[in-house]
Motif scaffolding. Structure first.
Motif, PDB file in Angstrom:
ATOM      1  N   ALA A   1      -4.202   5.685   7.361  1.00 12.40           N
ATOM      2  CA  ALA A   1      -3.138   6.543   6.827  1.00 12.40           C
ATOM      3  C   ALA A   1      -2.390   7.178   7.984  1.00 12.40           C
TER       4      ALA A   1
ATOM      5  N   GLN B   1      -5.408   9.280   2.778  1.00 16.13           N
ATOM      6  CA  GLN B   1      -4.278  10.131   3.134  1.00 16.13           C
ATOM      7  C   GLN B   1      -4.669  11.609   3.170  1.00 16.13           C
TER       8      GLN B   1
ATOM      9  N   PHE C   1      -0.558   4.511  -1.933  1.00 17.36           N
ATOM     10  CA  PHE C   1      -0.123   5.835  -1.476  1.00 17.36           C
ATOM     11  C   PHE C   1       1.180   6.188  -2.186  1.00 17.36           C
TER      12      PHE C   1
ATOM     13  N   HIS D   1      -2.569  -0.145   6.448  1.00 20.46           N
ATOM     14  CA  HIS D   1      -2.260   0.478   5.165  1.00 20.46           C
ATOM     15  C   HIS D   1      -0.934   1.228   5.093  1.00 20.46           C
ATOM     16  N   ASP D   2      -0.433   1.771   6.193  1.00 22.58           N
ATOM     17  CA  ASP D   2       0.554   2.837   6.031  1.00 22.58           C
ATOM     18  C   ASP D   2       1.671   2.753   7.063  1.00 22.58           C
TER      19      ASP D   2
ATOM     20  N   TYR E   1       0.806  -1.229   0.000  1.00 22.13           N
ATOM     21  CA  TYR E   1       0.000   0.000   0.000  1.00 22.13           C
ATOM     22  C   TYR E   1       0.832   1.267   0.000  1.00 22.13           C
ATOM     23  N   ARG E   2       2.076   1.169   0.457  1.00 25.43           N
ATOM     24  CA  ARG E   2       2.914   2.366   0.599  1.00 25.43           C
ATOM     25  C   ARG E   2       4.347   2.015   0.208  1.00 25.43           C
TER      26      ARG E   2
ATOM     27  N   ASP F   1      -4.559   9.716  -2.024  1.00 29.62           N
ATOM     28  CA  ASP F   1      -3.481  10.471  -1.388  1.00 29.62           C
ATOM     29  C   ASP F   1      -3.422  11.878  -1.986  1.00 29.62           C
TER      30      ASP F   1
END
Lengths: 445, 328
Positions: free
Chosen positions: A282, A337, A432, A214-215, A166-167, A390
């Motif tokens: 996020a 985000q 993201f 996710h982040d 995801y990131r 994002d």
């Protein structure tokens, strides 16, 4: 020496190159210049060379690009060439700093390899962007990628764990790409991990962190802070909340904060409780305040967390909010985000306008109970980003808006004009993203 | 076998009666056996005209719908389907700003962008059933609010039933769902797929491609500009090259065995392509043995495939004209 010999053995091109001016005149002589295309990331080339005395140098390559100047004098050198397109001949030249000035090798050429054909076809409209996009690709393939302003992949590392990514971020030390491998589809993955892969792709270090969401962010000292799912008993059953896990550079993992530290599931009840209580999605970090900012999807709120005390300074949004959008202004729903700016806050709003996602900006003063909307962007045609999304504000006032699973990234002027639009073919999405002016991030610090 | 493999069979089946224009190509170039490069050009490519007659089922709007596929006994390429065993995933795609016709055209031309899809949810069929519901579908853990997201006027909704769970691959059947406030239908039965895909293939107008009967053979498709449908081609999306041989048979003979072309081939060789625009046919295998040369008097076909393209037709398909090297 062993490493140098290995590279020589693999290198398709070995230059018997001597620095200029000639050996008899120069204080430094350049030798054994080699260039090797990475066997893992075919758009990355490693150039090695030797000098007869300890020195520092760099490589000029391509169309006016340079690697950073080495920080430590040595006699064996290497530099990684980044930002290259696949199947492209690239001229390069070693530059060594000597007492009498720069000494250069002969110019040579190396041809990059072929990226996987499983990467999505990208369509570019407009030339109003000069930044690299660092983002995971999701869908038909999964892995962190870097795309240049011309819409070409210049870096891609396939993740083969069978999880999602995801990131992706460039590491602060400029040596690696960092990414998370996890799953937020249904139950979170027990085998999720934070992954550090070297820029040439030949080294990967995965740190297992169960239940990643996710982040994540990288703190200045190299600590990685990530959102992870946390279950606690509530009314006799396990309730899905979230926490922030910190992974120190030595690998030590600490639960730094939990949603239970600031919120009460009996009081703070958001939406979509069937998928969990909070569903944090996020994370940002504010170095000046040593604070985290966390988006809590099911609250449709963003919270500022004092990292030292774990207290929540403010909550902006809907559920548990201490600050709300001003009356009559647009209200974001299930945001992802965001970006906290000096006097405003940008939010990627997934669902506040129904099936039409958008970027919203609010004038923001944490001492005031409301925040007024001052800018918005709706793409034309409309896009519904049901997951991820994002936003980044750039120095010139433009905004990059990543519609993520909508497969589109727009660069937008303050007036709302789209000057650069990147579209992925059906079946592919972006995670993201970070926008980088230079892939050699250590040079910018 | 993925959708592209199946459509390759279909495409080759359309070699109806008319022999390829091998006579028009004249004698092979003198260097066909000296260079080792088999350079593909647009003139060598077949012509494909296809359309998808995707069925549409009108249902209730803003409420749950049961989706069942027990009648899905053949896929869109008329291959048999075991509804319970072969369907691994049921996805629902929404295109907010496209009509059903525009979606069909975009799939055919392979030029849809992700941004045109305004929603995707799916349900895995791990239990081997033949029914699911829209409310059981989610993506990245996020379900949809059917009252808000599945509505009359909310866009074009398309069910995608696949073998395998990799997005965009293994499609067996497509069906539109059309939520309507005038409907109270809460069950959608996905029917058999045979007949959904309508197409014509022209291999007789192409210029057959001379190849040397002996190695080396480096197939190079970098010069291709259009695919079989005349759409701009992305040569970098080719992910396999297929060679098919039919002993003692011509194009006309193959017409009658269209659906069994792969099974009836005397030999079928494949090269997987990880990237780029060339492939070495010496690395092609039939699963056990390597391809060693163009022998026999039968028909040789060569196809370029793209398994990640939504249009399942081969990007390129041609008739080969093997030529023995001159002894000197």
């Amino acid at each position: 020496m062993a490493r140098h010999l290995t590279l020589l053995g693999l290198a398709p091109l070995v230059l018997a190159c001597t620095g200029k001016p000639g050996p008899g005149d120069a204080s430094v002589t350049i030798g054994d210049v080699t260039a090797e295309v990475s066997p893992v990331i075919p758009t990355v080339v490693t150039v090695t060379w030797t000098t007869d005395v300890a020195s520092v140098g760099y490589v000029r390559f391509g169309d006016g690009l340079t690697t950073p100047t080495e920080s430590v004098a040595a006699t064996e050198h290497s530099a990684v060439l980044l930002g290259l397109h696949m199947q492209t001949a690239v001229d390069y030249q070693v530059v060594v700093q000597a007492e009498e000035g720069d000494i250069t090798s002969d110019t040579a050429s190396v041809t990059t390899g072929i990226l996987p054909n499983t990467l999505p076809t990208l369509t570019l409209d407009g030339d109003g962007n000069d930044l690299y996009t660092v983002a995971p690709i999701l869908g038909g393939v999964v892995g962190p990628a870097i795309i240049d302003a011309t819409g070409n992949f210049v870096w891609y590392y396939p993740d083969t764990r069978g999880l999602d990514v995801y990131r992706a971020r460039l590491s602060r030390d400029g040596t690696s790409v960092l990414y998370n491998a996890g799953s937020v589809s249904g139950d979170p993955a027990q085998d999720s991990a934070l992954v550090r892969v070297s820029l040439d792709g030949t080294s990967e270090v995965a740190t297992p962190v169960p239940l990643l969401a996710h982040d994540f962010v990288e703190l200045p000292d190299g600590t990685l802070s990530a959102i992870a799912v946390e279950y606690r008993d509530f009314n006799g059953s396990q309730l899905r909340g979230d926490k922030i896990v910190e992974v120190a550079p030595d690998g030590t993992q600490t639960d730094a904060w939990s949603v239970w530290d600031c919120f009460d599931p009996a009081v703070d009840v958001g939406t979509d409780t069937e998928i969990g209580w909070t569903f944090a999605n996020a994370l940002d970090y504010d170095e000046a305040d040593d604070a985290y900012y966390l988006s809590i999807r099911n609250f449709s709120s963003i919270v500022k967390i004092d990292r030292a005390t774990g207290t929540c300074d403010w909550v902006f949004g809907t559920t548990a909010a201490t600050i709300t959008p001003a009356s009559g202004d647009d209200v974001f729903l299930h945001e992802h985000q965001f970006e906290v700016l000096d006097s405003s806050i940008l939010v990627f709003d997934n669902a506040g306008a129904g099936s039409q996602s958008r970027a919203l900006e609010y004038s923001f003063d944490p001492t005031q109970p409301t925040a007024s909307e001052i800018w918005s962007f709706y793409p034309d045609p409309s896009i519904f980003t049901f997951v991820l999304g994002d936003v980044h504000r750039l120095d010139d006032g433009d905004t990059l808006v990543d519609f993520a699973v909508g497969g589109e990234i727009d660069r937008v002027t303050p007036a709302g004009d789209v000057t650069w639009r990147l579209d992925a073919a059906l079946g592919y999405a972006f995670g993201f993203f970070e926008a980088e002016p230079d892939l050699y991030v250590a040079r910018g610090e | 076998m993925n959708i592209n493999a199946r459509i390759w069979i279909l495409s080759a089946l359309a070699l109806t009666g008319c022999p390829a224009k091998s006579d028009d190509s004249g004698p092979p170039p003198a260097d066909v056996c000296s260079e080792g490069t088999v350079a593909l050009s647009d003139a060598n490519n077949y012509a494909f005209q296809g359309s998808l007659d995707v069925p549409s089922i009108t249902t209730v709007s803003g409420a749950d719908v049961q989706v069942c596929w027990d009648e899905l006994t053949t896929d869109i390429q008329c291959q048999p389907v075991d509804p319970a065993a072969d369907i691994d995933n049921v996805g629902l795609i929404r295109f907010a700003n496209l009509s059903q016709d525009e979606v069909k055209e975009g799939l055919s031309k392979n030029n849809l962008n992700q941004s045109e899809m305004s929603g995707y949810v799916e349900a895995r069929n791990d239990a081997g059933g033949t029914c699911t519901t829209l409310s059981a579908m989610s993506f990245f853990g996020t379900p949809i609010d059917l009252s808000q997201e599945y509505t009359d006027g909310g866009g074009t909704y398309m069910l995608l039933l696949t073998t395998g769970t990799e997005l965009g691959k293994g499609a067996r059947m497509l069906t539109f769902l059309a939520p309507s406030t005038a409907s109270d239908v809460t069950r959608a039965d996905v029917g058999a797929g045979c007949g959904v895909l309508d197409f014509t293939v022209d291999l007789h107008s192409l210029t057959s491609l001379p190849v040397c009967s002996d190695a080396p053979w480096t197939v190079d498709w970098s010069a291709l500009t259009v695919d079989g449908e005349g759409n701009a081609v992305n040569a970098l999306k080719v992910d396999s090259v297929m060679l098919g041989y039919y002993e003692g048979r011509g194009v006309s003979d193959i017409e009658g065995d269209f659906l069994d072309l792969e099974q009836s081939a005397t030999a079928l060789y494949t090269v997987d392509v990880a990237g780029g625009t060339t492939a070495d046919l010496s690395t092609a295998t039939n699963g056990a043995d390597a391809f060693t040369g163009f022998t026999g008097d039968g028909l040789w076909l060569l196809a370029l495939r793209c398994s990640s393209c939504y249009n399942p037709a081969p990007i390129f398909l041609t008739v080969l004209a093997p030529t023995a090297p001159t002894g000197d």
